[in-house]
Design an enzyme around this catalytic site. Structure first.
Site, short mmCIF file in Angstrom:
data_model
loop_
_atom_site.label_atom_id
_atom_site.label_comp_id
_atom_site.label_asym_id
_atom_site.label_seq_id
_atom_site.Cartn_x
_atom_site.Cartn_y
_atom_site.Cartn_z
N TYR A 232 -8.86 17.51 9.02
CA TYR A 232 -8.21 18.78 8.64
C TYR A 232 -8.61 19.20 7.23
O TYR A 232 -9.05 20.33 7.00
CB TYR A 232 -6.68 18.64 8.76
N THR B 105 -12.67 24.24 15.53
CA THR B 105 -11.92 25.51 15.45
C THR B 105 -11.85 25.99 14.00
O THR B 105 -12.09 27.16 13.71
CB THR B 105 -10.48 25.33 15.96
#
Ligand code: UDP
Length: 328
Positions: free
Chosen positions: A149, A95
């Site tokens: 992340y 994403t």
């Protein structure tokens, strides 16, 4: 100006959308409501010039259609929160990287400019704060899910500057340092809402590790004000800019501050990372921003101090029907 806010139903995105509307911009909000919430858009919906589109930044055609309609994009949509990242490392990478790629490519085609929301997480293992924008990024092993992340945000930044260089896309990259405030939820990690909820419910405030690790907390309204000033400042284009507070605080001190503000007798307990996250987790001992670049671009600002932020969150939590005992 007509702008797109990806992740506009999220914590920072919804506050940003409100501030944009308040100054007369029109806001198109794209959010898949995975971690964002409809309820966050209540104030935006009451204003003219606001439109919500439910969808993902992974939907390339939808992103292109949205970007075509605007002159600027605030790209905030991302998988965030330490817990969520640990549970879903591949969704985090996909994403955050592919979504960013779609937004940047569409903006370059449409001639829209972009502000990309990155994170202090990209400084990784750097143990010498304050962290300056040009410091090296010290990321850990790729087989540890936490790093998905930081890697995804670092790649997003790289993509943003690659588009700037190759296609002349005007971009600003902001690295947020622990932004907190109303609407932030503790379900995906985020220490402040977790401590506030626990203190109000009379449940233990769980400090992970020894509690000596430090962070600097910035109120979301101050973060949004900095973002808008950077957006308006032509000298910010082509730059990475830290957005945070200079006041460094240990997590133990934060727990004590929250407990005092809530006048709570809830105990402060220490919990090993393995127990807290269900796996070994590398945490960062210290994290603080170098703010010279930010103040050089937008001037020195007075920001809300931690005590008043915590007091605001405690009274908002206490005013909830469940007396703050609601799960984050
Ligand atoms: N933390 C904690 N208790 C919690 C949640 C987080 O002690 O219930 C700690 C966490 O280990 C970290 C700090 O608080 O050292 C900030 O955590 P958060 O997830 O809010 O932000 P980040 O780690 O991304 O700075």
């Amino acid at each position: 100006m007509r702008v797109l806010v990806t992740g506009g139903a999220g914590f920072i995105g919804s506050h940003l959308s409100e501030a944009l509307l308040a100054r007369g911009d029109e806001v198109l909000c794209l959010d898949d409501l995975s971690t964002g919430r409809e309820a966050n858009l209540e104030l935006c919906r009451a204003q003219t010039g606001f439109e919500f589109v439910r969808g993902s930044v992974l939907d390339e055609a939808l992103v292109a259609r949205c970007v075509k309609r605007v002159e600027g994009v605030f790209h905030l949509a991302a998988r965030v929160g330490v817990r969520l990242v640990l549970e879903q490392p591949s969704a985090t990478l996909e994403t955050n990287v592919l979504g960013t790629r779609h937004v940047l490519a569409a903006a370059a085609r449409a001639g829209a400019r972009v502000l990309f929301a990155s994170s202090s997480e990209v400084y990784g293992r750097n143990e010498h704060p304050p962290f300056a924008e040009d410091d090296p990024l010290l990321l850990g092993a790729t087989n540890e899910p936490r790093w998905s992340y930081a890697s995804s945000k670092a790649l997003g930044e790289g993509l943003a500057f690659a588009h700037a260089r190759e296609q002349g896309l005007p971009v600003v990259v902001v690295r947020f340092f622990n932004v907190v405030g109303p609407r932030q939820r503790g379900s995906y990690g985020m220490v402040v809402p977790r401590f506030v909820r626990a203190a109000l419910a009379g449940e233990p405030l769980e400090v992970y590790g020894d509690g000596a690790q430090t962070r600097c907390f910035l109120h979301v309204a101050d973060a949004v004000a900095a973002v808008l000033s950077l957006w308006d400042e032509p000298r910010a284009r082509g730059q990475v800019v830290n957005v945070g507070s200079a006041r460094e605080l240990s997590i133990q001190a934060l727990a004590e501050c929250v407990r005092a503000a809530a006048a709570s007798r809830a105990p402060i307990v220490h919990m090993p990372y393995r127990e807290a996250y269900g796996m070994a987790m590398e945490d960062f001992r210290r994290r603080a921003p170098e703010l010279t670049r930010l103040t050089g671009l937008i001037g020195a600002r007075t920001i809300r101090d931690l005590e008043s932020i915590v007091a605001e969150l405690v009274s908002a939590g206490a005013a909830q029907p469940t007396s703050g005992a609601q799960r984050p």
